[in-house]
Design a protein around this motif. Structure first.
Motif, mmCIF file in Angstrom:
data_model
loop_
_atom_site.group_PDB
_atom_site.id
_atom_site.type_symbol
_atom_site.label_atom_id
_atom_site.label_comp_id
_atom_site.label_asym_id
_atom_site.label_seq_id
_atom_site.Cartn_x
_atom_site.Cartn_y
_atom_site.Cartn_z
ATOM 1 N N SER A 1 -6.814 4.422 4.629
ATOM 2 C CA SER A 1 -7.978 5.295 4.637
ATOM 3 C C SER A 1 -7.581 6.751 4.889
ATOM 4 N N LYS A 2 -6.659 6.965 5.802
ATOM 5 C CA LYS A 2 -6.191 8.324 6.103
ATOM 6 C C LYS A 2 -5.495 8.954 4.889
ATOM 7 N N VAL A 3 -4.621 8.180 4.254
ATOM 8 C CA VAL A 3 -3.869 8.724 3.118
ATOM 9 C C VAL A 3 -4.806 8.988 1.936
ATOM 10 N N MET A 4 -5.797 8.094 1.732
ATOM 11 C CA MET A 4 -6.734 8.282 0.610
ATOM 12 C C MET A 4 -7.524 9.577 0.758
ATOM 13 N N LYS A 5 -7.695 10.024 1.998
ATOM 14 C CA LYS A 5 -8.412 11.293 2.214
ATOM 15 C C LYS A 5 -7.673 12.477 1.588
ATOM 16 N N ASN A 6 -6.373 12.321 1.385
ATOM 17 C CA ASN A 6 -5.582 13.395 0.776
ATOM 18 C C ASN A 6 -5.599 13.330 -0.749
ATOM 19 N N HIS A 7 -6.272 12.315 -1.277
ATOM 20 C CA HIS A 7 -6.376 12.180 -2.732
ATOM 21 C C HIS A 7 -7.832 12.409 -3.118
ATOM 22 N N SER B 1 0.826 -1.216 0.000
ATOM 23 C CA SER B 1 0.000 0.000 0.000
ATOM 24 C C SER B 1 0.859 1.265 0.000
ATOM 25 N N ASP B 2 2.053 1.211 0.595
ATOM 26 C CA ASP B 2 2.938 2.387 0.577
ATOM 27 C C ASP B 2 3.208 2.825 -0.857
ATOM 28 N N GLU B 3 3.411 1.841 -1.717
ATOM 29 C CA GLU B 3 3.677 2.153 -3.116
ATOM 30 C C GLU B 3 2.400 2.611 -3.818
ATOM 31 N N PHE B 4 1.317 1.877 -3.579
ATOM 32 C CA PHE B 4 0.033 2.205 -4.214
ATOM 33 C C PHE B 4 -0.411 3.626 -3.857
ATOM 34 N N LEU B 5 -0.210 4.019 -2.598
ATOM 35 C CA LEU B 5 -0.729 5.295 -2.103
ATOM 36 C C LEU B 5 0.066 6.499 -2.606
ATOM 37 N N GLU B 6 1.196 6.246 -3.246
ATOM 38 C CA GLU B 6 1.949 7.373 -3.806
ATOM 39 C C GLU B 6 1.158 8.029 -4.916
ATOM 40 N N SER B 7 0.454 7.238 -5.705
ATOM 41 C CA SER B 7 -0.353 7.846 -6.773
ATOM 42 C C SER B 7 -1.529 6.944 -7.154
ATOM 43 N N PRO B 8 -2.564 6.881 -6.271
ATOM 44 C CA PRO B 8 -3.748 6.107 -6.642
ATOM 45 C C PRO B 8 -4.399 6.703 -7.885
ATOM 46 N N LYS B 9 -4.986 5.822 -8.714
ATOM 47 C CA LYS B 9 -5.466 6.294 -10.021
ATOM 48 C C LYS B 9 -6.985 6.394 -10.096
ATOM 49 N N GLY B 10 -7.685 6.084 -8.991
ATOM 50 C CA GLY B 10 -9.140 6.169 -9.052
ATOM 51 C C GLY B 10 -9.758 5.771 -7.725
ATOM 52 N N ASP B 11 -11.100 5.767 -7.698
ATOM 53 C CA ASP B 11 -11.786 5.303 -6.487
ATOM 54 C C ASP B 11 -11.291 3.897 -6.166
ATOM 55 N N THR B 12 -11.062 3.644 -4.894
ATOM 56 C CA THR B 12 -10.427 2.380 -4.501
ATOM 57 C C THR B 12 -11.351 1.603 -3.570
ATOM 58 N N ILE B 13 -11.605 0.368 -3.969
ATOM 59 C CA ILE B 13 -12.518 -0.489 -3.202
ATOM 60 C C ILE B 13 -11.731 -1.713 -2.744
#
Lengths: 108, 140
Positions: A65-71, A32-44
């Motif tokens: 969840s916390k990091v996704m709030k910044n995207h 997830s550390d890598e994924f959260l650097e640049s998520p490309k869309g809504d994540t389920i």
């Protein structure tokens, strides 16, 4: 524990199979550390094949969840099995992370 | 009423957590425990063991002694370690109603132990931390 990724429309579906305990959670954290650097869309996150979760797993999910709030994308969880859902509810995670019964409901 | 008893030791590392899972699966099968009860016992014991590994500053080769007794409708689990005195029942609960920004992951493990146990007690006996959990077996 296995992680598999699917793309449906513009959403990213992350399916977790097996157990999220203190042995396996570091693997999800690393991924997830890598994924959260640049998520490309809504994540389920699809929990239908997740058999077990402990606080070690909850810790990683909280961080995602916390990091996704910044995207500019939504983060939600779908289809948890009963025992896993209960851990979420007791921990109060159901009030900070949207839980849905299916991927379809999640994407609606 | 037949009383069933099981004892095993867990080494102070993540390998111990894996051994815990295997041991509990074996005991659950032998005692005909439901999958829900197996899940909950595994959760309780994993949280107690990881808490010990992370916080009790135990010596690297120390062991946790686990004893499980099934007596009628009650399972009693006793976990002993010879680390420095530490009372897990006194840890403060996390604020589970906090907003996501204020939510901290700490303290959740022992909170789950408390919530999933019917009793959760601690004593210091002969230089050992002794944690005792009781769990009522519900029908189904």
């Amino acid at each position: 524990m296995d992680i598999s990724i699917d793309n449906i429309d513009s959403s990213i579906i992350i399916s977790i199979t097996g157990r999220l305990d203190s042995v396996t959670s570091p693997k999800l954290e690393e991924w997830s550390d890598e994924f959260l650097e640049s998520p490309k869309g809504d994540t389920i996150m699809d929990f239908s094949q997740l058999e077990y979760i402990s606080s070690a797993g909850l810790r990683v999910i909280l961080n995602i969840s916390k990091v996704m709030k910044n995207h500019p994308y939504r983060f939600s969880i779908c289809n948890p099995q009963d025992h896993v859902r209960e851990v979420f509810e007791i921990s109060g995670f159901d009030s900070i992370i949207p839980l849905y019964k299916s991927i379809e409901e999640c994407m609606a | 009423m037949l009383i069933m008893k099981e004892k095993f030791e867990i080494i102070n590392s993540l390998k111990g957590i894996e051994y815990l899972r295997v041991s509990l699966e074996r005991i659950a099968q032998s005692w005909s425990l439901s999958s829900k009860l197996l899940f909950e016992l595994n959760l309780i014991l994993e949280e107690l063991c990881t808490n010990y590994i992370e916080h009790a500053a135990a010596e690297s080769n120390s062991l946790l002694d686990v004893e499980m007794v099934l007596d009628g409708k009650i399972i009693e689990v006793t976990v002993k370690d010879s680390g420095k005195p530490f009372n897990p029942t006194e840890m403060s609960d996390p604020d589970i109603n906090a907003s996501i920004d204020k939510r901290e992951p700490g303290g959740l493990g022992l909170y789950l132990v408390k919530r999933y146990s019917d009793s959760f007690d601690y004593s210091r006996v002969d230089g050992e931390n002794v944690v005792t959990i009781k769990k009522n077996i519900n029908p189904n």
